[in-house]
Write an enzyme that holds these catalytic residues in place. Structure first.
Site, PDB file in Angstrom:
ATOM      1  NE  ARG A  16      -1.163  -0.748   5.115  1.00 22.79           N
ATOM      2  CZ  ARG A  16      -0.505   0.149   5.495  1.00 22.79           C
ATOM      3  NH1 ARG A  16      -1.331   1.153   5.456  1.00 22.79           N
ATOM      4  NH2 ARG A  16      -1.117   0.095   7.007  1.00 22.79           N
ATOM      5  CG  ASP A  64       4.138 -10.159  11.855  1.00 19.89           C
ATOM      6  OD1 ASP A  64       5.707  -9.341  11.496  1.00 19.89           O
ATOM      7  OD2 ASP A  64       3.506  -9.504  12.544  1.00 19.89           O
ATOM      8  CE1 TYR A 160       7.262   5.778  11.526  1.00 22.51           C
ATOM      9  CE2 TYR A 160       7.769   8.150  11.319  1.00 22.51           C
ATOM     10  CZ  TYR A 160       7.455   7.476  10.756  1.00 22.51           C
ATOM     11  OH  TYR A 160       8.243   6.807   9.148  1.00 22.51           O
TER      12      TYR A 160
HETATM   13  N1  LIG Z   1       3.589   9.114   4.541  1.00 18.63           N
HETATM   14  C1  LIG Z   1       4.976  10.000   4.421  1.00 18.63           C
HETATM   15  O1  LIG Z   1       4.733  10.720   4.617  1.00 18.63           O
HETATM   16  C2  LIG Z   1       6.620   9.291   5.493  1.00 18.63           C
HETATM   17  C3  LIG Z   1       7.102  10.487   5.679  1.00 18.63           C
HETATM   18  C4  LIG Z   1       8.658   9.538   6.222  1.00 18.63           C
HETATM   19  C5  LIG Z   1       8.684   8.888   6.376  1.00 18.63           C
HETATM   20  N2  LIG Z   1       7.997   7.903   5.611  1.00 18.63           N
HETATM   21  C6  LIG Z   1       8.432   5.861   5.805  1.00 18.63           C
HETATM   22  O2  LIG Z   1       8.428   5.581   4.111  1.00 18.63           O
HETATM   23  C7  LIG Z   1       8.283   4.412   4.393  1.00 18.63           C
HETATM   24  C8  LIG Z   1       6.854   3.858   4.001  1.00 18.63           C
HETATM   25  O3  LIG Z   1       6.090   4.682   4.122  1.00 18.63           O
HETATM   26  P1  LIG Z   1       3.880   5.034   3.649  1.00 18.63           P
HETATM   27  O4  LIG Z   1       3.172   5.923   4.755  1.00 18.63           O
HETATM   28  O5  LIG Z   1       3.633   4.817   2.489  1.00 18.63           O
HETATM   29  O6  LIG Z   1       3.414   4.068   4.379  1.00 18.63           O
HETATM   30  P2  LIG Z   1       1.884   3.000   5.347  1.00 18.63           P
HETATM   31  O7  LIG Z   1       1.324   3.105   4.921  1.00 18.63           O
HETATM   32  O8  LIG Z   1       2.596   3.057   6.889  1.00 18.63           O
HETATM   33  O9  LIG Z   1       2.300   1.221   5.084  1.00 18.63           O
HETATM   34  C9  LIG Z   1       3.214   1.406   6.012  1.00 18.63           C
HETATM   35  C10 LIG Z   1       3.713  -0.614   5.266  1.00 18.63           C
HETATM   36  O10 LIG Z   1       4.423  -1.592   5.987  1.00 18.63           O
HETATM   37  C11 LIG Z   1       3.473  -2.767   6.358  1.00 18.63           C
HETATM   38  N3  LIG Z   1       4.158  -2.883   7.778  1.00 18.63           N
HETATM   39  C12 LIG Z   1       3.753  -2.693   8.614  1.00 18.63           C
HETATM   40  N4  LIG Z   1       4.172  -3.375   9.595  1.00 18.63           N
HETATM   41  C13 LIG Z   1       4.508  -4.859   9.138  1.00 18.63           C
HETATM   42  C14 LIG Z   1       5.040  -5.809   9.594  1.00 18.63           C
HETATM   43  N5  LIG Z   1       4.978  -6.342  10.549  1.00 18.63           N
HETATM   44  N6  LIG Z   1       5.800  -6.901   8.243  1.00 18.63           N
HETATM   45  C15 LIG Z   1       5.391  -6.720   7.203  1.00 18.63           C
HETATM   46  N7  LIG Z   1       4.914  -5.127   6.609  1.00 18.63           N
HETATM   47  C16 LIG Z   1       4.555  -4.533   7.478  1.00 18.63           C
HETATM   48  C17 LIG Z   1       2.099  -2.533   6.031  1.00 18.63           C
HETATM   49  O11 LIG Z   1       2.012  -3.484   5.640  1.00 18.63           O
HETATM   50  P3  LIG Z   1      -0.047  -3.866   5.641  1.00 18.63           P
HETATM   51  O12 LIG Z   1      -1.193  -3.279   5.407  1.00 18.63           O
HETATM   52  O13 LIG Z   1      -0.184  -5.311   6.243  1.00 18.63           O
HETATM   53  O14 LIG Z   1      -0.070  -3.265   7.445  1.00 18.63           O
HETATM   54  C18 LIG Z   1       2.290  -1.147   4.892  1.00 18.63           C
HETATM   55  O15 LIG Z   1       2.647  -2.456   3.372  1.00 18.63           O
HETATM   56  C19 LIG Z   1       7.746   4.362   5.474  1.00 18.63           C
HETATM   57  O16 LIG Z   1       9.351   3.840   5.886  1.00 18.63           O
HETATM   58  C20 LIG Z   1       7.402   5.285   6.544  1.00 18.63           C
HETATM   59  O17 LIG Z   1       7.963   5.343   7.968  1.00 18.63           O
HETATM   60  C21 LIG Z   1       6.673   7.404   4.974  1.00 18.63           C
END
Ligand SMILES: NC(=O)c1ccc[n+]([C@@H]2O[C@H](COP(=O)([O-])OP(=O)(O)OC[C@H]3O[C@@H](n4cnc5c(N)ncnc54)[C@H](OP(=O)(O)O)[C@@H]3O)[C@@H](O)[C@H]2O)c1
Length: 261
Positions: A16, A64, A160
């Site tokens: 996602r 996971d 976080y």
């Molecule tokens: N969004 C932002 O603005 C932002 C900003 C800075 C950095 N980031 C970093 O960029 C990356 C992507 O961000 P995002 O917002 O797209 O992430 P997100 O929407 O929170 O999605 C997190 C992903 O990690 C998976 N996940 C969580 N726990 C897991 C586990 N135990 N085992 C396997 N998969 C797991 C989730 O799978 P499920 O769907 O199964 O839960 C999901 O696919 C992350 O590392 C985040 O910290 C994001």
């Protein structure tokens, strides 16, 4: 010809938001991609969303990453279907949302965030190195998804922010130890990324967030995938231990324009 023709890539959390763009980027540039979500339902939903984008030819398997047995099963699938791994993208993250402030948060939540973001990321990296990279002539590259919140904190996200700081330190430590073995380890540190969470955001809040970005916009998932793909590619062949920020200039400003003096 694609930049990643013949390469095999694993994207954790590829089901996602940013993960979808990461899978799409590597598939479109020629790679065979494996991705996982943490549950059967979320992984299956990711497969559907990728199909809607016209992305095909990837393998999805629930894993996971805080569960070592599930990780072994995923690596068995990679071994069976591809026989090698060239690039690992540690994208999966526990966002640590809803914990409240540091005085009231349950320390158990802190463990959950670190189990996925830091220890999970380490374990996947260790397994990628031992099961594949070290057995291949062309070794491999690892890219972690960090965050600009490792440097500039956001409220009520202690676990976080701390986990992303730990990732930055871990990237440098891993890079140092793995460089003599020919394995590169880098990170991309995004700022705001557009995700489905923005769809339910108060429009005034979204506008205020954009005002906080000197470039006036959050990153798309593909903006981030472009940086990750660069770090994973031979174009970054002399880079290791780096954390590359991609945050529309947020980190370089002292105060946003409307409150600047
Ligand atoms: N969004 C932002 O603005 C932002 C900003 C800075 C950095 N980031 C970093 O960029 C990356 C992507 O961000 P995002 O917002 O797209 O992430 P997100 O929407 O929170 O999605 C997190 C992903 O990690 C998976 N996940 C969580 N726990 C897991 C586990 N135990 N085992 C396997 N998969 C797991 C989730 O799978 P499920 O769907 O199964 O839960 C999901 O696919 C992350 O590392 C985040 O910290 C994001």
């Amino acid at each position: 010809m694609g930049r990643f023709d013949g390469k095999v890539v694993l994207v954790t959390g590829g089901n996602r938001n940013t993960g979808l763009s990461l899978v799409e980027k590597f598939v479109r540039e020629g790679a065979k991609v494996f991705m996982c979500g943490s549950s059967d339902a979320s992984t299956a939903r990711g497969v559907e969303m990728l199909k809607e984008r016209g992305v095909e030819g990837f393998t999805a398997q629930t894993c996971d990453i805080s569960d070592i047995a599930q990780m072994r099963a995923l690596f068995d699938t990679i071994e069976r279907e591809a026989g090698r791994l060239d690039i690992l993208v540690n994208n999966a993250a526990n966002q640590g949302l809803g914990h409240g402030g540091p005085l009231e948060m349950d320390p158990a939540r802190f463990h959950e965030v670190f189990n996925v973001n830091v220890i999970g990321g380490f374990q996947v990296t260790q397994m990628a190195c031992n099961r594949f990279f070290m057995k291949q002539e062309t070794r491999g590259a690892v890219v972690f998804l960090s965050s600009n919140t490792a440097q500039r904190a956001i409220r009520h996200r202690t676990a976080y922010c701390a986990s992303k700081g730990a990732i930055n330190s871990m990237v440098r430590a891993l890079a140092l130890d793995l460089a003599p073995l020919g394995i590169r380890v880098n990170a991309c540190a995004p700022g705001y990324i557009y995700t489905e969470r923005w769809d339910v955001l108060d429009p005034a809040k979204a506008a205020r967030r954009r005002l906080n970005c000197p470039l006036r916009r959050e990153a798309s998932g593909m903006d981030i995938a472009n940086v990750v793909a660069f770090l994973a590619s031979s174009d970054a062949g002399n880079m290791t231990g780096e954390v590359v920020t991609c945050d529309a200039g947020c980190s370089c400003q002292h105060m946003p324009e409307d409150v600047d003096v």
